[in-house]
Write an enzyme that holds these catalytic residues in place. Structure first.
Site, mmCIF file in Angstrom:
data_model
loop_
_atom_site.group_PDB
_atom_site.id
_atom_site.type_symbol
_atom_site.label_atom_id
_atom_site.label_comp_id
_atom_site.label_asym_id
_atom_site.label_seq_id
_atom_site.Cartn_x
_atom_site.Cartn_y
_atom_site.Cartn_z
ATOM 1 N N GLU A 83 -4.485 36.002 -4.443
ATOM 2 C CA GLU A 83 -5.680 36.464 -3.714
ATOM 3 C C GLU A 83 -6.656 37.140 -4.685
ATOM 4 O O GLU A 83 -7.852 36.909 -4.640
ATOM 5 C CB GLU A 83 -5.249 37.429 -2.598
ATOM 6 C CG GLU A 83 -6.371 37.847 -1.661
ATOM 7 C CD GLU A 83 -5.895 38.755 -0.531
ATOM 8 O OE1 GLU A 83 -4.700 39.155 -0.525
ATOM 9 O OE2 GLU A 83 -6.722 39.074 0.340
ATOM 10 N N TRP A 134 -16.093 33.578 5.890
ATOM 11 C CA TRP A 134 -16.582 33.140 4.571
ATOM 12 C C TRP A 134 -15.500 32.421 3.787
ATOM 13 O O TRP A 134 -15.809 31.606 2.911
ATOM 14 C CB TRP A 134 -17.292 34.251 3.814
ATOM 15 C CG TRP A 134 -16.519 35.395 3.207
ATOM 16 C CD1 TRP A 134 -15.433 36.016 3.685
ATOM 17 C CD2 TRP A 134 -16.867 36.066 1.977
ATOM 18 N NE1 TRP A 134 -15.067 37.047 2.847
ATOM 19 C CE2 TRP A 134 -15.928 37.106 1.787
ATOM 20 C CE3 TRP A 134 -17.866 35.911 1.022
ATOM 21 C CZ2 TRP A 134 -15.974 37.969 0.685
ATOM 22 C CZ3 TRP A 134 -17.908 36.772 -0.071
ATOM 23 C CH2 TRP A 134 -16.978 37.785 -0.234
ATOM 24 N N ASP A 166 -13.610 44.995 1.526
ATOM 25 C CA ASP A 166 -13.200 45.993 2.511
ATOM 26 C C ASP A 166 -13.103 47.438 2.031
ATOM 27 O O ASP A 166 -13.558 48.347 2.703
ATOM 28 C CB ASP A 166 -11.830 45.600 3.091
ATOM 29 C CG ASP A 166 -11.805 44.174 3.602
ATOM 30 O OD1 ASP A 166 -12.827 43.469 3.516
ATOM 31 O OD2 ASP A 166 -10.755 43.753 4.096
ATOM 32 N N GLY A 224 -16.779 41.832 3.369
ATOM 33 C CA GLY A 224 -15.750 41.043 2.694
ATOM 34 C C GLY A 224 -15.137 41.815 1.536
ATOM 35 O O GLY A 224 -14.186 41.365 0.924
ATOM 36 N N ARG A 282 -3.325 47.344 -1.378
ATOM 37 C CA ARG A 282 -4.061 47.266 -0.108
ATOM 38 C C ARG A 282 -4.822 48.558 0.172
ATOM 39 O O ARG A 282 -4.622 49.564 -0.492
ATOM 40 C CB ARG A 282 -3.055 46.995 1.034
ATOM 41 C CG ARG A 282 -2.312 45.675 0.948
ATOM 42 C CD ARG A 282 -3.140 44.484 1.366
ATOM 43 N NE ARG A 282 -3.779 44.672 2.658
ATOM 44 C CZ ARG A 282 -4.690 43.838 3.185
ATOM 45 N NH1 ARG A 282 -5.065 42.758 2.519
ATOM 46 N NH2 ARG A 282 -5.226 44.085 4.349
HETATM 47 C C1 9WN Z 1 -10.231 41.704 6.913
HETATM 48 C C2 9WN Z 1 -9.349 36.783 4.418
HETATM 49 C C3 9WN Z 1 -10.049 38.118 4.274
HETATM 50 C C4 9WN Z 1 -11.283 38.032 3.375
HETATM 51 C C5 9WN Z 1 -11.840 39.402 3.004
HETATM 52 C C6 9WN Z 1 -10.705 40.254 2.447
HETATM 53 C C7 9WN Z 1 -9.567 40.349 3.469
HETATM 54 C C8 9WN Z 1 -9.279 41.143 5.851
HETATM 55 C C9 9WN Z 1 -8.066 42.033 5.778
HETATM 56 O O1 9WN Z 1 -9.093 39.053 3.769
HETATM 57 O O2 9WN Z 1 -10.029 41.050 4.604
HETATM 58 O O3 9WN Z 1 -11.277 40.810 7.140
HETATM 59 O O4 9WN Z 1 -7.367 42.121 6.796
HETATM 60 O O5 9WN Z 1 -7.783 42.638 4.736
HETATM 61 O O6 9WN Z 1 -11.159 41.507 2.068
HETATM 62 O O7 9WN Z 1 -12.875 39.277 2.060
HETATM 63 O O8 9WN Z 1 -12.273 37.278 4.009
HETATM 64 O O9 9WN Z 1 -9.075 36.230 3.155
#
Ligand code: 9WN
Length: 419
Positions: free
Chosen positions: A392, A35, A163, A161, A196
């Site tokens: 971010e 996405w 998490d 998305g 995180r």
């Molecule tokens: C796991 C990339 C992605 C986003 C997600 C966000 C984060 C990943 C992670 O980063 O997730 O897919 O390793 O933390 O939560 O929305 O697509 O930016």
């Protein structure tokens, strides 16, 4: 000022551009994410339409034979991210993850098509993408809504998305941790660990990956076999909006069968969304399909519902709900209600503001005639960038920039909002 911000945003995109795809940010996320790519293409489209189409085409070059579009494409090996291809074990020539992510591509493609200056190129490239996006949507309803409820379930928090949202806490507690192979996280060496997910959450993320891998990533089995099956209003709204946009696009291109199918998906989805409305909270909430119960969690997933064509009275209520949140935060829209006990303004999806979600909520509210609140959200998004750069995500009260820096989709949203 405005042009200055757009120039800075373009520099972020250029830095993360790997030619035929972009990485979300250098270091923390060194691959292509699903996405992220669709939303980032919207930014490129303002000054390089060919590059925008390429971003989405690259993603769909890695679509699985059953229709799924994976959430990560591991184009080039990089051990700075965990879990890498060996953990996913999907046995693809160019490795991918085995789960998916919010299907926002249908929306993005229609928007890029509608605004295209090069109409001939847009028609050619949209026409080629159309059946592939439709195959993905069919994959969702076939594999993630086996009972035909009109709403799909995610089977891993990473699919949402969002998490580590509070929405998953109760259901996630049922996911075991026994048998998880020892691992070393890499995210916490790039970003502040306080921003995180926790180690406990990571163990459960990996348990689910191992479980699905042991089932050979056979999507006809994964839904029923997952202890985590969650119907997320935000995720479903994105799918419904993409189906409805794909229907319009297919109609314009004379693809009447895809148009009719897509329209039917969207209409059934909109009707079913109302089962996720929570009167007490005044917003939509998740439904835990594995436990058969609503989750009373005041998160942004229930506000993102406004991205699809919910009834106008519901959109008005969502705008009112955001106005209430504005009493306890300086920047809209916090990913969790700041007055709730689980709120954490720095920790990822448990409080911080994310520009991509702001953009989708604002877009939906505009369509529903809630221009005032949409404007407030756009203004807050730009104020965050002015105060704290292209992060971010951001603390909704202090504007502290969190997670990774020089972030692709944040920059793309700035270009979208300011154009
Ligand atoms: C796991 C990339 C992605 C986003 C997600 C966000 C984060 C990943 C992670 O980063 O997730 O897919 O390793 O933390 O939560 O929305 O697509 O930016």
């Amino acid at each position: 000022m405005r042009q200055d911000l757009i120039d800075q945003a373009r520099a972020v995109l250029a830095r993360n551009d790997r030619g035929h795809y972009t990485v979300p940010t250098h270091g923390l996320y060194p691959f292509q994410w699903n996405w992220d790519s669709a939303l980032s293409a919207l930014g490129f489209a303002h000054y390089d339409e060919a590059r925008a189409w390429t971003e989405i085409e690259t993603l769909f070059d890695h679509q699985w034979e059953d229709g799924k579009v994976p959430h990560i494409i591991f184009h080039e090996m990089d051990d700075g991210y965990f879990p890498g291809p060996d953990v996913w074990g999907t046995a693809r020539r160019i490795p991918t993850s085995g789960i998916t992510q919010p299907p926002v591509t249908g929306f993005a493609v229609r928007r890029i098509f509608d605004r295209a200056r090069d109409k001939a190129m847009a028609e050619r490239r949209a026409r080629a993408l159309l059946p592939r996006i439709h195959a993905w949507h069919k994959w969702f309803y076939r594999n993630r809504d086996p009972q035909g409820t009109g709403l799909v379930a995610i089977i891993h928090p990473w699919e949402s998305g969002r998490d580590n949202s509070v929405d998953w806490d109760e259901a996630f507690a049922r996911v075991p941790t026994e048998g998880v192979a020892p691992f070393q996280r890499r995210d916490t060496s790039h970003a502040n660990p306080a921003h995180r997910p926790t180690d406990e959450q990571y163990k459960r993320y990996i348990w689910l990956v191992q479980h699905f891998r042991s089932l050979g990533w056979d999507n006809t089995r994964l839904h029923d076999a997952s202890p985590f099956r969650m119907v997320d209003p935000g995720f479903n709204a994105i799918l419904i909006r993409s189906c409805s946009d794909l229907a319009d696009l297919a109609q314009q291109l004379g693809e009447t069968e895809i148009a009719a199918d897509s329209r039917a998906f969207a209409e059934r989805g909109i009707a079913a969304m109302d089962s996720l409305w929570h009167d007490g909270l005044g917003q939509y909430v998740c439904f835990d399909r594995a436990a058969g119960k609503q989750i009373d969690s005041p998160s942004i997933g229930g506000l993102l519902a406004a991205f699809c064509a919910i009834p106008h009275a519901r959109a008005q209520a969502v705008a009112a709900r955001i106005a209430t949140l504005a009493e306890s935060a300086r920047f809209m829209v916090p990913s969790h209600d700041p007055t709730a006990p689980e709120y954490d303004g720095l920790r990822y999806w448990r409080g911080p503001v994310w520009l991509i979600v702001n953009y989708m909520i604002s877009d939906g509210l505009k369509e529903a005639g809630q221009a005032g609140m949409a404007q407030r959200i756009d203004t807050d998004s730009i104020r965050l960038i002015e105060e704290s750069g292209f992060a971010e995500y951001y603390d909704p009260i202090t504007a502290e920039p969190c997670g990774g820096g020089s972030f692709t989709w944040t920059a793309a949203m700035v270009i979208e909002i300011l154009n």
